[in-house]
Design a protein around this motif. Sequence first.
Motif, short mmCIF file in Angstrom:
data_model
loop_
_atom_site.label_atom_id
_atom_site.label_comp_id
_atom_site.label_asym_id
_atom_site.label_seq_id
_atom_site.Cartn_x
_atom_site.Cartn_y
_atom_site.Cartn_z
N VAL A 33 -7.84 -0.49 -26.89
CA VAL A 33 -8.46 -1.02 -25.68
C VAL A 33 -8.30 -2.53 -25.62
CG1 VAL A 33 -10.62 -1.24 -24.40
CG2 VAL A 33 -10.09 0.90 -25.55
N LEU A 34 -8.26 -3.17 -26.79
CA LEU A 34 -8.06 -4.62 -26.84
C LEU A 34 -6.71 -5.03 -26.27
CD1 LEU A 34 -9.53 -5.44 -30.36
CD2 LEU A 34 -10.32 -6.42 -28.19
N ALA A 35 -5.70 -4.17 -26.45
CA ALA A 35 -4.35 -4.50 -26.00
C ALA A 35 -4.26 -4.50 -24.48
CB ALA A 35 -3.34 -3.51 -26.59
N HIS A 36 -4.98 -3.61 -23.84
CA HIS A 36 -4.98 -3.56 -22.37
C HIS A 36 -6.32 -3.01 -21.92
CE1 HIS A 36 -3.69 -3.24 -18.25
NE2 HIS A 36 -4.02 -1.96 -18.23
N LYS A 37 -7.17 -3.88 -21.42
CA LYS A 37 -8.52 -3.49 -21.02
C LYS A 37 -8.61 -3.33 -19.51
CE LYS A 37 -13.02 -2.89 -21.08
NZ LYS A 37 -13.62 -1.63 -21.52
N TYR A 38 -8.97 -2.14 -19.06
CA TYR A 38 -9.34 -1.95 -17.66
C TYR A 38 -10.85 -2.14 -17.57
CZ TYR A 38 -10.79 0.26 -13.34
OH TYR A 38 -11.37 0.49 -12.13
N ILE A 46 0.84 -1.20 0.00
CA ILE A 46 0.00 0.00 0.00
C ILE A 46 0.87 1.25 0.00
CG2 ILE A 46 -1.75 1.34 1.23
CD1 ILE A 46 -2.99 -1.20 2.23
N LEU A 47 1.64 1.45 1.08
CA LEU A 47 2.42 2.68 1.21
C LEU A 47 3.39 2.87 0.07
CD1 LEU A 47 3.24 5.15 2.92
CD2 LEU A 47 4.87 3.66 4.11
N GLU A 48 4.03 1.79 -0.37
CA GLU A 48 5.06 1.87 -1.40
C GLU A 48 4.56 1.43 -2.77
OE1 GLU A 48 8.69 0.98 1.79
OE2 GLU A 48 8.09 -0.56 0.36
N ASN A 49 3.27 1.37 -2.96
CA ASN A 49 2.68 0.82 -4.19
C ASN A 49 1.97 1.93 -4.97
OD1 ASN A 49 1.25 -0.53 -6.16
ND2 ASN A 49 0.32 -2.01 -4.78
N PRO A 50 2.45 2.28 -6.18
CA PRO A 50 1.80 3.34 -6.95
C PRO A 50 0.36 3.02 -7.33
CG PRO A 50 3.46 2.21 -8.27
CD PRO A 50 3.64 1.75 -6.85
N GLY A 51 0.01 1.73 -7.32
CA GLY A 51 -1.39 1.39 -7.57
C GLY A 51 -2.32 1.93 -6.50
N TRP A 52 -1.78 2.20 -5.31
CA TRP A 52 -2.57 2.81 -4.23
C TRP A 52 -2.28 4.30 -4.09
CZ3 TRP A 52 -6.52 0.67 -1.56
CH2 TRP A 52 -6.67 -0.72 -1.61
N ASN A 112 -0.86 4.34 -12.67
CA ASN A 112 -0.12 3.24 -13.29
C ASN A 112 -0.96 2.50 -14.33
OD1 ASN A 112 -1.83 1.88 -11.56
ND2 ASN A 112 -0.24 0.63 -10.61
N THR A 113 -2.22 2.96 -14.51
CA THR A 113 -3.09 2.42 -15.57
C THR A 113 -3.13 3.36 -16.76
OG1 THR A 113 -4.48 1.33 -13.93
CG2 THR A 113 -5.42 1.65 -16.12
#
Length: 935
Positions: free
Chosen positions: A902-907, A106-112, A504-505
């Motif tokens: 969007v096909l290459a990377h779908k969120y 969490i603290l060190e994770n750019p996803g958060w 990061n997305t």
Amino acid sequence: MPADPTLLEPTDTFARRHIGPNQRETKAMLALLGFESVEALAEATVPAAIRCDTPLVLSNLPQRPQGEFELIERLSKIAAKNMVLRSCIGMGYSDVIVPPVIQRNILENPGWYTQYTPYQAEISQGRLEALLNFQTVIADLTGLPLAGSSLLDEATAAAEAMAMCLAIGRGKKRGFFAATSCHPQTLGVVRTRANSMGITLHEGDISEIDFDGQGLCGVLVQYPTTDGRIENYRALAEQVHAAGAKLVVAADLLALTLLEPPGEFGADIAIGSAQRFGIPMGFGGPHAGYLSTHDAHARKLPGRLVGVSVDAHGDPAYRLAIQTREQHIRRDKATSNICTAQVLLAIMAGMYAVWHGPDGLRRIARRVHAFTAVLAAGLTKLGCEFGDGPFFDTLRITPGGRSADDVLAAAREGGINLRDYRDGTVGVSLDETTNHDDIERILTAFGAAEVDIDHLAAAADPTFTGATPRTSEFLTHPVFHRHHSEHEMLRYLHRLETRDLSLNTSMIPLGSCTMKLNATSEMIPISWPTFNRIHPYAPESQTGGYRTLLEQLEIWLAEITGLPAVSLQPNAGSQGEYAGLLAIRRYHEAQGEGGREICLIPVSAHGTNAASAVIAGFRCIAVACDEAGNVDIDDLRAKAAEHRDRLGALMITYPSTHGVFEEAVQEVCRCIHENGGQVYMDGANMNAQVGLTSPAMIGADVCHLNLHKTFAIPHGGGGPGMGPIVAAKHLKPYLPGDPIDGEGAVSAAAFGSASILPISWVYIAAMGAEGLTQATQYAVLNANYMAHRLQDDYDILFTGPIGVEDIAKRMMDFGFHAPTMSWPVAGTLMIEPTESEPKQELDRLCDALIAIRNEIREIEAGKLDRDDNPLKHAPHTAGEIAREDWAHPYSRAQAAFPTAWVLAHKYWPPVGRIDNAFGDRNLICSCPPLEELTG
């Protein structure tokens, strides 16, 4: 020497990594706009009258570029000047064990930490669930059913609770009593707020409360007290209620695992800090403050509140409830000026409870109390006195045979900091890091020749004789019982992370929010013990590293803004607004002009501006804007002249909230000064000023800086932020003072959330003066490039069946967060790409917006149904796409994969469009039973 001296420069310089477009992309973008260079574009953008004549210069930076590696080495040497002693000072700050699985993930994770505030709930489900966990922890432990998703710190929470008591009583009683047994920094912040809001603050022992004569709206007490006593407040609660007031209890969360919760003995509001739930002390912050209350006061609750609703498919979904963006709606009538708070830290604290569960928390609390009982037994043998009442983790001791000064010095010599009460007594507070060696060293400081811990343990009394123990259960929801193995916890955190859209997305193009790169090298130092294990009130001799870093940062901010006086205390942009306006108020009062209480605010201003002005004691009057969003000069002159004798301030954002450098800004500032007022500049858009112009050049007297925007501190999903203020020399005496010994404090610690200031230090040092100026030039380039690409598609406001919310939700299907919606102008989208985005990402966003505009054209032409189309039903989830009963006239492919990339990377948005009204009608703000979500 080599023929090319650049061969000796570091290969890991930072600016080229931070700025998105490369040379080839820059050339192509400039050609499209008709400019030869970014300098020429900037000159055409910034009015000549306020343009810097000379390049930005920053003190104490090498002339040659620095690499990230050598810069981190330099900072590590500064950090080494801090002395990490075992802290037993207390005062609401405890050393902690941060669970490594939470620190790394969490603290060190750019996803958060790169997430934005969860206003777009459909793509924020992970952090909203995590915040609901936090709210549940607070509600359960305090025994009050409604808890917010965090406040800025404990002292600010106390000030907010006081304002809440006033609001609940509709302002009829303007007295408030604060017990002197509260933490001293809390009292300092409450004094500031009471003075600015016209509340009469009474301080003293609770036995001194005059319920008949003080006209109280509320009473604040500490539980346990700042010196460790556990008081029984049940009788006090009855007296407070009989007088028509509210009882506010500042409570220690760990103690509440063993002691009767405030809600059960009659508290109306509980406040405090979640710091000791796995958040490092960090020289004062950031930490998640908390506030809980009864359901009846939901609409008086400050800050943000996460609730449960349903999406378009009837599935459960989380969202911000009730107060969402309320400052932009209610402005000067908002319940609070807090826009965002300490989300990342609240998530960590909530996950600390998930990780340990109720049994683990009780075990930690019992261990802390047992060590305190052992210490008490040893002190008794030494002839020390500390009272005979119940305690949890803190003792206030009169030494036997040694002076307090000698004890304090001996403890420091042994590597331990104790609290000096300055009256001959010494405080000791223990925590989850305490061990046998610590107890031995403390007792040695008090004069023990030898210490037998096992013998003392046998003589110690670990019960709470005289205190009311907790009998009610807490944290019964399955989430607090499932994730106690690291694999399961790791996967739970990852599942939540993937439900959110972060930097990061893809880019997050929110206008006026400056979602730029939060570089890894900037984030590394916040995990260093030499920064995060320092108590905010540790002796100054132990904080040399922080003093060096903070002094340098203050100098740089002064040089960047042209305003020489700096305070790093405000721990949010909203607090910066408040502190800056307080400085203006205190300045006028010192000049004998305390009646200058009118604050002029353009109608396009950020909503927190008006809310901050009100709590600073101003009366707000709106100033009109023209169609381009500029301040209406004629209206400004008329209102400044009308209120000449009472004009205190003007609040102005520059560039404007419409993203424009107003040509007449110096004229605006002169008008205010000629009529006796001061100019407050909101620094929300400072990212367009650095190196090109400055607040001083436009004529501002004081300005707050959002370090979480312009200077690279991440948003953390809604905090932490930092909002330091810079001011002209004449306002320096009126900046926030020390929370304990000074005046005008706005945060619990002298330097606010000090442990995240290294992020901005690294950013400024790594970029250098030239790099910072380039960053501004590229921010201007990227914004103008996008405006040019979109000018043929988004030059009108939509008034038909499709609104900006439909566009925002449809962008999720393309894998993007929406721009800022309907602010400052209703029905519009405001985009800020920042300098960190490369041309490829800018083009992807433009392509998505153009594709959506083409879908709108098909609706307008009748090719797509007005009600059943991809925009009205966006976002589309994987579950919806996979269903056999696809009933829409448009295809699944158009719904979920509208472009090839969007096909290459779908969120995949985890939920469909959320029903906000349902959530407010059926308010659920803690983890509900699963059957309630599925029934």
